[in-house]
Motif scaffolding. Structure first.
Motif, mmCIF file in Angstrom:
data_model
loop_
_atom_site.group_PDB
_atom_site.id
_atom_site.type_symbol
_atom_site.label_atom_id
_atom_site.label_comp_id
_atom_site.label_asym_id
_atom_site.label_seq_id
_atom_site.Cartn_x
_atom_site.Cartn_y
_atom_site.Cartn_z
ATOM 1 N N ALA A 37 -0.825 -6.999 -7.748
ATOM 2 C CA ALA A 37 0.263 -6.894 -8.718
ATOM 3 C C ALA A 37 1.424 -6.112 -8.104
ATOM 4 O O ALA A 37 1.256 -4.962 -7.686
ATOM 5 N N LYS A 91 3.826 8.996 -13.684
ATOM 6 C CA LYS A 91 2.840 8.024 -13.200
ATOM 7 C C LYS A 91 3.405 7.009 -12.232
ATOM 8 O O LYS A 91 2.657 6.230 -11.649
ATOM 9 N N LEU A 94 2.648 7.182 -6.712
ATOM 10 C CA LEU A 94 1.287 6.831 -6.294
ATOM 11 C C LEU A 94 0.698 8.041 -5.575
ATOM 12 O O LEU A 94 1.082 8.357 -4.455
ATOM 13 N N PHE A 139 6.970 3.047 -2.553
ATOM 14 C CA PHE A 139 6.037 2.577 -3.584
ATOM 15 C C PHE A 139 6.372 3.268 -4.890
ATOM 16 O O PHE A 139 6.495 4.495 -4.930
ATOM 17 N N ASP A 141 4.808 3.009 -8.732
ATOM 18 C CA ASP A 141 3.713 2.361 -9.463
ATOM 19 C C ASP A 141 4.182 1.987 -10.864
ATOM 20 O O ASP A 141 3.771 2.573 -11.863
ATOM 21 N N GLU A 142 5.012 0.942 -10.931
ATOM 22 C CA GLU A 142 5.549 0.451 -12.204
ATOM 23 C C GLU A 142 4.403 0.021 -13.112
ATOM 24 O O GLU A 142 3.443 -0.583 -12.658
ATOM 25 N N VAL A 143 4.536 0.280 -14.407
ATOM 26 C CA VAL A 143 3.513 -0.178 -15.352
ATOM 27 C C VAL A 143 3.390 -1.691 -15.293
ATOM 28 O O VAL A 143 2.298 -2.241 -15.248
ATOM 29 N N ARG A 153 6.142 -3.197 -6.769
ATOM 30 C CA ARG A 153 5.691 -1.811 -6.611
ATOM 31 C C ARG A 153 5.952 -1.347 -5.172
ATOM 32 O O ARG A 153 6.506 -0.291 -4.944
ATOM 33 N N GLU A 154 5.537 -2.140 -4.195
ATOM 34 C CA GLU A 154 5.867 -1.813 -2.803
ATOM 35 C C GLU A 154 7.152 -2.557 -2.472
ATOM 36 O O GLU A 154 7.208 -3.782 -2.574
ATOM 37 N N ILE B 74 -0.077 -1.579 1.325
ATOM 38 C CA ILE B 74 -1.125 -1.322 0.336
ATOM 39 C C ILE B 74 -1.889 -2.621 0.045
ATOM 40 O O ILE B 74 -1.279 -3.668 -0.172
ATOM 41 N N ILE B 96 -7.181 4.569 -2.471
ATOM 42 C CA ILE B 96 -6.163 4.938 -3.459
ATOM 43 C C ILE B 96 -6.529 4.299 -4.796
ATOM 44 O O ILE B 96 -6.979 3.157 -4.832
ATOM 45 N N THR B 97 -6.319 5.038 -5.870
ATOM 46 C CA THR B 97 -6.495 4.456 -7.210
ATOM 47 C C THR B 97 -5.129 4.416 -7.884
ATOM 48 O O THR B 97 -4.441 5.433 -7.926
ATOM 49 N N ARG B 99 -2.302 3.476 -11.151
ATOM 50 C CA ARG B 99 -2.225 3.974 -12.526
ATOM 51 C C ARG B 99 -3.090 3.183 -13.489
ATOM 52 O O ARG B 99 -3.418 3.653 -14.566
ATOM 53 N N HIS B 100 -3.449 1.946 -13.089
ATOM 54 C CA HIS B 100 -4.335 1.143 -13.929
ATOM 55 C C HIS B 100 -5.791 1.242 -13.461
ATOM 56 O O HIS B 100 -6.600 0.384 -13.786
ATOM 57 N N ARG B 102 -7.022 0.655 -10.648
ATOM 58 C CA ARG B 102 -7.459 -0.351 -9.690
ATOM 59 C C ARG B 102 -7.661 0.304 -8.330
ATOM 60 O O ARG B 102 -6.880 1.164 -7.931
#
Lengths: 447, 447
Positions: A37, A91, A94, A139, A141-143, A153-154, B74, B96-97, B99-100, B102
């Motif tokens: 994603a 959030k 990352l 990076f 980390d967009e929802v 995201r990247e 990533i 790496i984890t 925000r969701h 994953r």
């Protein structure tokens, strides 16, 4: 490049997940592939465009006096604690823990790191002004990442950071980037309108977003139509001439222009009705002047002319090259595919052999390719054993500005067909004349 | 580039933490700055060298038929579960984890991702052979990063991946990279010796490391001295000529050469005593042929000529450009600093104005810089208000191959001093002759 030896995975069907035209076309033209994603691989065609965009950015940054470096993607959390942004960033950052349980993060931006570099080395006002930039993956980390590389995201970012002794000098540095940005986008065939903007998590008192108009834009924008006819600053502009730069900035901020966040109904109402433009826009650059926001807590100081320590004035200046690829497509496409401006086209010219295996077409194609390569043009030679229709469709889809169609019928009369992607105009010419025509047109477009 | 407007933070003192000469010199010459353990920022001078190394690698990969793409840093953990390497990779993998929640990771290498890309698009044996490469940042969370960029955690890697229908074709692809690597390192002024190697976590049955000899090398190596006089393959070699490539590989594997891991006392004893070389070496490249190790579990198949599905044969080919910067310094330096080969030198020529403010030296320097730039050379113009001694020391430390010293005394006699960094030779010449001499020497070195 011989297409039979290239990797150009064209998709016949329009991918369902793609909501906007640039995302659809980038997937169909084999430019990108989603790996997770909001995380994309750049396939060879996409990378060529990305690299051309980077080259233009790099040239204009250098012309404006910025010096290129390259900071790492992984940063230490401690650096962000110094500025106070580690907890504030939320959030979208990352966060990573390494094998020694140290807190790290994937950089979403580099104000802290560049300030650390600056304070480690620079001691004297004599070493100012200084502007350092890099082009590096970031990076966030967009929802809900969406729209392909438009909101991934990247993503790749060019970020520059200026350091000055005084607020006045800092303003000059800001203006240099303002002018460089106008030139950068104009060279990519875009009309980017600077709009007063909120500075958000970067901070500071002065900020402009550079917005291009596109119906799929993420935000509503309001501006005066005059922007559409302003000429970009010339290549020869003297970046040391503070007054000349101030005049350019004055012109480009002399008319109403605002994103919805900063929109002022009364101000817009004062624009003559026939000059009002309410549209959707895509942000392609964002510049900030934030004075001592980072240099103060991180103690980036120099000795001034009187020997006293001075906290330096800073600004930061971002452009998203990966997002620009999509923005340029949003601004230039038709039902058949992408229409690249020559400056960022993955190939300037496509030479399609319409009867692979035929000695005559093969020879003419090889000669033409050689001529174009000798002239420094990027050529795609479609030597695949495919129907002519598939070759025309491919060249249109991937947006090659000039197309040369070489078939046995035309050659029997000593002619090849030249097709101009943007206008759709076609003409039959002798091979040598076709090459001369195209070389001259491309060189003019790149000048 | 005017040095007064550049960012070249030279250190006067030798940093204590640096154990090997390349690390010391890279810190002293303002090429890199450590931002965290094993994580470095590339300052402008270092980045110039890194980019030149990348350009050579890119040219030779392209010449050998590989096509450039760019995969993200990533990756998704799921991809690595498919190959079975997610659990096997251990603590060197930065996990790496997001925000969701994953599970992601910072790619230490890309076999899985490229296999995923291949299987998504390629259906037919007609699209083979295929070799895709990228130059991208990798992360390996080493327990004890050291020696600067020689053994860092975040590092740049060029990794190429070949796909073939048969083992024989796969061997040809392997040989293409073998030959390309010999040329690549030779162009950087290095003698790299291919040594049979263990394939480690990448896997496979056939593998060579390319090792350059250096007293600070990380591993002991044993080889026949003949390697030192083998000529690298010519630029014009035909990469489609399997027999020609096999002959090159045969020559370069015809003598004993092994790292300590693969060392065979009896085999080495069979080398005539005067030809035995036991030394230390630095690994600068590593190539692998691993057949179906990834394509089998990840189902990367094509339809063969008979319509049946065939699991493709794969290999992977790595070079570390960031580590190469250090390796080239290990191979070329003296007490005064780095000695770059022209091909990777950050600047080909330095023009030092020994009396800044003097109209005559200023004019001659400006003219010389212009001449060099017109000829396409990279020039550093030392226009700082500094003592001549500091200027000489800087040019030597950063290793500029050709140095032009322009002072009022020499100019009074119509002469400037030309200094050749590698030989130390100095000569007094008229400015125009000096420029001609240097331009011709640099062009010859780059040819």
């Amino acid at each position: 490049m011989r297409l039979s030896r290239y990797f150009l995975p064209i998709l016949r069907e329009t991918p369902k997940e793609a909501e906007i035209v640039s995302h659809r076309l980038m997937l169909r033209a084999g430019m990108i592939r989603q790996e997770a994603a909001g995380i994309y691989a750049w396939l060879p065609l996409g990378l060529r465009v990305l690299n051309k965009i980077n080259a233009i950015i790099r040239e204009e940054q250098t012309r404006a006096g910025a010096v290129e470096c390259l900071m790492p993607t992984i940063q230490s959390a401690d650096l962000w604690r110094e500025s106070g942004r580690y907890d504030a960033y939320g959030k979208e950052m990352l966060r990573i823990t390494d094998r020694h349980e140290r807190e790290m993060l994937y950089g979403p931006t580099n104000e802290e790191m560049i300030t650390e570099i600056f304070r480690a080395y620079v001691r004297s006002y004599k070493d100012l002004p200084l502007n350092l930039f890099h082009i590096q993956w970031k990076f966030r980390d967009e929802v809900r990442p969406r729209f392909g590389v438009m909101r991934s995201r990247e993503f790749l970012m060019k970020d520059a950071y200026s350091f000055d002794l005084t607020a006045e000098a800092g303003r000059h540095s800001y203006n240099k980037m303002f002018v460089a940005y106008l030139r950068t986008f104009a060279r990519m065939g875009l009309t980017a309108i600077p709009m007063a903007a909120e500075s958000g998590p970067i901070g500071g008192s002065l900020s402009h977003e550079f917005i291009i108009l596109a119906s799929t834009g993420e935000s509503e924008v309001y501006c005066h139509k005059d922007f559409l006819s302003f000429a970009p600053p010339p290549a020869g502009i003297d970046f040391d001439d503070a007054a000349a730069l101030e005049a350019v900035v004055a012109q480009w901020t002399s008319r109403y222009a605002a994103t919805s966040e900063m929109h002022d109904e009364a101000g817009f109402a004062a624009v003559p009705e026939e000059a009002r433009l309410a549209a959707r826009g895509i942000e392609v650059g964002h510049i900030f002047y934030f004075g001592t926001k980072y240099s103060e807590p991180m103690k980036a100081v120099v000795n001034g002319p009187d020997g006293k320590e001075v906290v330096v004035q800073m600004g930061s200046y971002g452009i998203g090259p990966s997002r620009l690829v999509a923005a340029i497509i949003e601004a230039g496409h038709d039902d058949n595919g992408v229409i690249w401006p020559e400056a960022v086209a993955p190939f300037h010219v496509g030479v399609a052999d319409l009867k692979v295996g035929d000695a005559a077409t093969g020879k003419v194609c090889a000669d033409l390719v050689q001529q174009f390569e000798n002239a420094g043009l990027d050529v795609l030679h479609d030597d695949r054993d495919e129907r002519p229709g598939a070759k025309f469709a491919t060249l249109d889809l991937i947006g090659v500005p000039w197309q040369l169609l070489v078939g046995p019928k035309g050659l029997a009369e000593g002619r090849v067909e030249v097709k101009h992607r943007r206008s759709g105009e076609r003409e039959l010419l002798a091979p040598h004349d076709a090459a001369t025509r195209i070389i001259s047109a491309v060189k003019q477009a790149l000048a």
